[in-house]
Each structure stands twice: as C-alpha cells, then as structure tokens.
Design a protein around this motif. Structure first.
Motif, PDB file in Angstrom:
ATOM      1  N   GLU A 195       0.833  -1.209   0.000  1.00  0.00           N
ATOM      2  CA  GLU A 195       0.000   0.000   0.000  1.00  0.00           C
ATOM      3  C   GLU A 195       0.867   1.259   0.000  1.00  0.00           C
ATOM      4  OE1 GLU A 195      -3.543   2.388   0.249  1.00  0.00           O
ATOM      5  OE2 GLU A 195      -3.024   0.397  -0.529  1.00  0.00           O
ATOM      6  N   PHE A 196       1.963   1.230   0.762  1.00  0.00           N
ATOM      7  CA  PHE A 196       2.884   2.374   0.817  1.00  0.00           C
ATOM      8  C   PHE A 196       3.463   2.660  -0.569  1.00  0.00           C
ATOM      9  CE2 PHE A 196       7.202   4.087   1.425  1.00  0.00           C
ATOM     10  CZ  PHE A 196       6.909   5.225   2.160  1.00  0.00           C
ATOM     11  N   ASP A 197       3.845   1.608  -1.282  1.00  0.00           N
ATOM     12  CA  ASP A 197       4.433   1.785  -2.616  1.00  0.00           C
ATOM     13  C   ASP A 197       3.406   2.208  -3.658  1.00  0.00           C
ATOM     14  OD1 ASP A 197       6.976   1.231  -1.797  1.00  0.00           O
ATOM     15  OD2 ASP A 197       6.959  -0.868  -2.402  1.00  0.00           O
ATOM     16  N   ASN A 198       2.134   2.145  -3.308  1.00  0.00           N
ATOM     17  CA  ASN A 198       1.085   2.606  -4.225  1.00  0.00           C
ATOM     18  C   ASN A 198       0.697   4.066  -3.976  1.00  0.00           C
ATOM     19  OD1 ASN A 198       0.663   0.391  -5.915  1.00  0.00           O
ATOM     20  ND2 ASN A 198      -0.610  -0.645  -4.400  1.00  0.00           N
ATOM     21  N   GLN A 199       1.315   4.704  -2.972  1.00  0.00           N
ATOM     22  CA  GLN A 199       1.055   6.117  -2.691  1.00  0.00           C
ATOM     23  C   GLN A 199       2.244   6.934  -3.191  1.00  0.00           C
ATOM     24  OE1 GLN A 199      -2.014   6.623  -1.514  1.00  0.00           O
ATOM     25  NE2 GLN A 199      -2.207   4.396  -1.371  1.00  0.00           N
ATOM     26  N   LEU A 200       2.120   7.480  -4.385  1.00  0.00           N
ATOM     27  CA  LEU A 200       3.250   8.180  -4.984  1.00  0.00           C
ATOM     28  C   LEU A 200       3.464   9.577  -4.409  1.00  0.00           C
ATOM     29  CD1 LEU A 200       2.805   7.222  -8.747  1.00  0.00           C
ATOM     30  CD2 LEU A 200       4.355   6.213  -7.067  1.00  0.00           C
ATOM     31  N   LEU A 201       2.395  10.237  -3.991  1.00  0.00           N
ATOM     32  CA  LEU A 201       2.513  11.623  -3.540  1.00  0.00           C
ATOM     33  C   LEU A 201       2.430  11.745  -2.023  1.00  0.00           C
ATOM     34  CD1 LEU A 201       0.322  13.343  -6.300  1.00  0.00           C
ATOM     35  CD2 LEU A 201       2.801  13.109  -6.212  1.00  0.00           C
ATOM     36  N   ASP A 202       1.312  11.328  -1.451  1.00  0.00           N
ATOM     37  CA  ASP A 202       1.111  11.465  -0.006  1.00  0.00           C
ATOM     38  C   ASP A 202       1.531  10.178   0.688  1.00  0.00           C
ATOM     39  OD1 ASP A 202       0.373  12.331   2.475  1.00  0.00           O
ATOM     40  OD2 ASP A 202      -1.762  11.902   2.206  1.00  0.00           O
ATOM     41  N   GLN A 203       2.833  10.032   0.919  1.00  0.00           N
ATOM     42  CA  GLN A 203       3.356   8.804   1.517  1.00  0.00           C
ATOM     43  C   GLN A 203       3.521   8.967   3.029  1.00  0.00           C
ATOM     44  OE1 GLN A 203       6.913   7.621  -0.793  1.00  0.00           O
ATOM     45  NE2 GLN A 203       5.672   5.940  -1.532  1.00  0.00           N
ATOM     46  N   SER A 204       2.622   8.360   3.768  1.00  0.00           N
ATOM     47  CA  SER A 204       2.713   8.353   5.228  1.00  0.00           C
ATOM     48  C   SER A 204       3.306   7.022   5.681  1.00  0.00           C
ATOM     49  CB  SER A 204       1.330   8.545   5.853  1.00  0.00           C
ATOM     50  OG  SER A 204       1.386   8.294   7.257  1.00  0.00           O
ATOM     51  N   THR A 205       4.226   7.088   6.633  1.00  0.00           N
ATOM     52  CA  THR A 205       4.846   5.869   7.161  1.00  0.00           C
ATOM     53  C   THR A 205       4.093   5.355   8.389  1.00  0.00           C
ATOM     54  OG1 THR A 205       6.352   7.199   8.524  1.00  0.00           O
ATOM     55  CG2 THR A 205       7.132   6.537   6.331  1.00  0.00           C
ATOM     56  N   TYR A 206       2.920   5.918   8.654  1.00  0.00           N
ATOM     57  CA  TYR A 206       2.180   5.568   9.866  1.00  0.00           C
ATOM     58  C   TYR A 206       1.935   4.061   9.975  1.00  0.00           C
ATOM     59  CZ  TYR A 206      -1.580   5.220  13.287  1.00  0.00           C
ATOM     60  OH  TYR A 206      -2.330   4.851  14.376  1.00  0.00           O
ATOM     61  N   ASN A 207       1.362   3.453   8.946  1.00  0.00           N
ATOM     62  CA  ASN A 207       1.016   2.033   9.026  1.00  0.00           C
ATOM     63  C   ASN A 207       2.253   1.147   9.123  1.00  0.00           C
ATOM     64  OD1 ASN A 207      -1.891   2.043   8.962  1.00  0.00           O
ATOM     65  ND2 ASN A 207      -1.766   2.696   6.831  1.00  0.00           N
ATOM     66  N   ILE A 208       3.307   1.504   8.398  1.00  0.00           N
ATOM     67  CA  ILE A 208       4.551   0.736   8.493  1.00  0.00           C
ATOM     68  C   ILE A 208       5.085   0.787   9.915  1.00  0.00           C
ATOM     69  CG2 ILE A 208       6.972   0.684   7.783  1.00  0.00           C
ATOM     70  CD1 ILE A 208       6.092   1.578   5.021  1.00  0.00           C
ATOM     71  N   ARG A 209       5.131   1.991  10.461  1.00  0.00           N
ATOM     72  CA  ARG A 209       5.663   2.157  11.820  1.00  0.00           C
ATOM     73  C   ARG A 209       4.754   1.488  12.849  1.00  0.00           C
ATOM     74  NH1 ARG A 209       7.894   1.620  15.565  1.00  0.00           N
ATOM     75  NH2 ARG A 209       8.893   3.069  17.012  1.00  0.00           N
ATOM     76  N   TYR A 210       3.437   1.493  12.602  1.00  0.00           N
ATOM     77  CA  TYR A 210       2.503   0.858  13.541  1.00  0.00           C
ATOM     78  C   TYR A 210       2.810  -0.636  13.656  1.00  0.00           C
ATOM     79  CZ  TYR A 210      -1.747  -1.147  15.473  1.00  0.00           C
ATOM     80  OH  TYR A 210      -2.624  -1.864  16.260  1.00  0.00           O
ATOM     81  N   PHE A 211       2.928  -1.313  12.517  1.00  0.00           N
ATOM     82  CA  PHE A 211       3.164  -2.757  12.567  1.00  0.00           C
ATOM     83  C   PHE A 211       4.580  -3.079  13.048  1.00  0.00           C
ATOM     84  CE2 PHE A 211      -0.627  -2.694   9.896  1.00  0.00           C
ATOM     85  CZ  PHE A 211      -1.343  -3.748  10.444  1.00  0.00           C
ATOM     86  N   ASP A 212       5.535  -2.192  12.779  1.00  0.00           N
ATOM     87  CA  ASP A 212       6.875  -2.364  13.354  1.00  0.00           C
ATOM     88  C   ASP A 212       6.807  -2.273  14.877  1.00  0.00           C
ATOM     89  OD1 ASP A 212       8.040  -2.691  10.901  1.00  0.00           O
ATOM     90  OD2 ASP A 212       8.795  -0.636  10.740  1.00  0.00           O
ATOM     91  N   MET A 213       6.028  -1.305  15.364  1.00  0.00           N
ATOM     92  CA  MET A 213       5.862  -1.128  16.805  1.00  0.00           C
ATOM     93  C   MET A 213       5.242  -2.362  17.441  1.00  0.00           C
ATOM     94  SD  MET A 213       3.132  -0.373  19.110  1.00  0.00           S
ATOM     95  CE  MET A 213       1.915   0.463  18.093  1.00  0.00           C
TER      96      MET A 213
END
Length: 323
Positions: free
Chosen positions: A199-217
C-alpha cells in the motif's frame, strides 16, 4: 494485485501499446506490447521506477551498440561483445531491469543493419510507449486502506488474548500456551507488513509511514512479550504481587488500542515498581526468586508500554485525526 486484475491490465496495456506504436508507424511495433507486459508490476512505485530505469538502460544499450556496430560491423559476435560491455554497466548503474528488453531492441538494429538516428529514435520510442502505457494502467491500484484497518484490529485482538492469558497464568498458574499464541501473532504480523508495504508503494505523492511504523511497533512489542512469556512460566508461587501484576495485564488488555497514549499505564507500572521496592523482603529463597522474576516481568512490561508511548508521541497528529 490479484491475478485477475493483473491479467486484465496486461492484456489491455499490451494491445494499446502496440496500437500506439503502429499509429506512429514504428518498426517492430509488437515490441512495445512486449515491453508493456514486462512493465505491469505489483505497485505504482515499482512500475514508475522500473520504467525510468529501462528508459535509461535503453539509452545506455543503444549507445554501446551504435559504437560497436559502427566500428566492427553488424555481426553476431559483435552483439556478444555488446553484451560483455552492456550487462556489467547495467548492473553497475542499477539498470539491470532493462537488460532483456533493451537487448531485444538492439537486435532490431542488428537485423536491419542500421544505427541511423531514425532507427535509434524508433527503438527508444518503443521503450517509452511500452513503459508509459504500463505506468498509465498501473496508476489505478485498489486501495488497501480498509483492509489495513481490519488488520490493525486483528493484531490488537490477538495481543489482548495474549495479555489475558498472562493474567490467568499469574492468577491461577495455568499454562495458556502463550508461546503458541505469540508465534502465531508474529507470523501474522509478517504477512500484514507485506500488505502495508504494498500500500505504501502505491502512494506516490502522499506517503505516510504511519502504518509501516505501527506494525513495526507491534512487532517490537511481540518480541518483548516473548521474553515475558519465558519468565512467566517460572512464577510458581501464588503471591499477592502475582495477583496485582495479573490485574495490570488484564487492565492493559482492556485498554489496548491504537489510540491509547500509554501514559496512564506507565504511571500504574511505575507505582507498582515503587511498591515492590518498598515492600518487605522475601522470607525464603523461593519467594525471593519469585519476586525477582515478577520485578523482571514488570520492567519488561514497562518497555512494552514505552514502545507504544513512543509511537503515539511520534504520530500523535495522525492518531488524533483518526478519532
């Protein structure tokens, strides 16, 4: 991207790329369709990046081929020499995704025995049309936002189950197979993170790392819980401290949520730690060992909550907007 979704994109992108190449009366127009097939990838980011790499790789390949063909003629051996130069350079400049399609374009020059500007432009145009059409089709990617929300909820439900099992184990001395629960949760988190990265790689302009960081947490928290599960099995004595810590696990399970700041839980843990320090010393070796294990559990649990608290502070603005 599902198989049906990918199949439809490839079919339409291939036909349209060939039709565009034919419209511009390009030679070997079918090659544009083949390039489109190779360029329809899983995410927007990978499609754009690969397309740019292949265009740059085409310029490199045509430059090397032109020099060699003009110096040594249009022979198969010269094509092999071209590969000896081009392949390592493509890897050197991270353009290896273009090795196969660009070398096919070079064979057109070999077959036609031409390196004139119109022919070079023809080959570059084939690459740009094929890669460009693939990018256009890949601009539409179904959002996984709703799925990710469900995945976050599933993780929290599973973590609550683990904390409940910790609570029961301390109160009643039952082994609720925490290791199995944690291993299952760890496996699920790895799968969920793949969805999030897509999903992150499908957001070319508004790239938020929130979900990545959430699951890392959450993954970091699971690692801490695994340490705690090991120590939990060593708490053999039914003491009052056991019950207090069991109550804290139960309370945390009830409050565990994406939007919980962790501040009040940290205060409860610090208060309990202070209570442990001020309580009477254990009378027996067994009580001393039990107290030491409980103290370690509490310190690990403090790290568990601190991990969430740091995440909340880092993404407070985004979390507040979700409320």
């Amino acid at each position: 991207m599902s198989l049906n979704h990918r199949t439809i994109k490839i079919a339409f992108a291939t036909v349209i790329a060939i039709l565009i190449a034919q419209f511009f009366q390009l030679n070997y127009s079918v090659a544009a369709g083949v390039i489109a097939i190779l360029s329809v990838l899983d995410t927007k980011k990978s499609s754009v990046l690969t397309a740019l790499q292949r265009i740059a790789s085409t310029v490199l390949a045509l430059t090397i081929a032109t020099i060699l063909f003009r110096l040594f003629g249009f022979h198969i051996v010269v094509f092999g020499v071209y590969l000896l130069f081009y392949v390592p350079l493509a890897y050197r400049f991270t353009l290896q995704s273009g090795i196969a399609p660009c070398s096919v374009l070079v064979t057109h020059l070999l077959l036609e025995k031409q390196t004139s500007f119109p022919w070079l432009l023809n080959e570059l145009a084939l690459m740009m049309i094929g890669a460009g059409v693939a990018i256009l089709f890949n601009l539409y990617m179904p959002s996984k936002a709703s799925q990710i929300i469900l995945l976050r909820e599933q993780v929290e439900t599973q973590m609550k189950e683990v904390l409940h099992s910790f609570s029961v184990a301390l109160r009643e001395g039952e082994d609720r197979n925490q290791s199995r629960l944690l291993d299952e949760l760890d496996d699920q988190l790895e799968k969920y993170r793949q969805v999030v990265y897509a999903e992150f790689d499908n957001q070319l302009l508004d790239q938020s790392t929130y979900n990545i960081r959430y699951f890392d947490m959450r993954s970091e928290q699971v690692t801490i819980l695994k340490y705690m599960a090991t120590n939990l099995g060593l708490c053999a004595l039914p003491t009052s401290e056991n019950k207090i810590l069991a109550g804290l696990f139960f309370l945390t399970a009830a409050q565990l949520h994406e939007q919980n700041t962790g501040i009040y839980l940290m205060e409860d843990i610090d208060s309990l730690l202070q209570s442990f320090r001020e309580s009477e010393l254990p009378a027996t070796r067994a009580e001393f060992e039990n107290r030491a294990i409980l103290f370690q559990l509490l310190n690990d649990f403090r790290r568990f909550i601190q991990t969430k608290k740091i995440f909340y502070e880092e993404y407070a603005a985004e979390i507040i907007t979700k409320k």
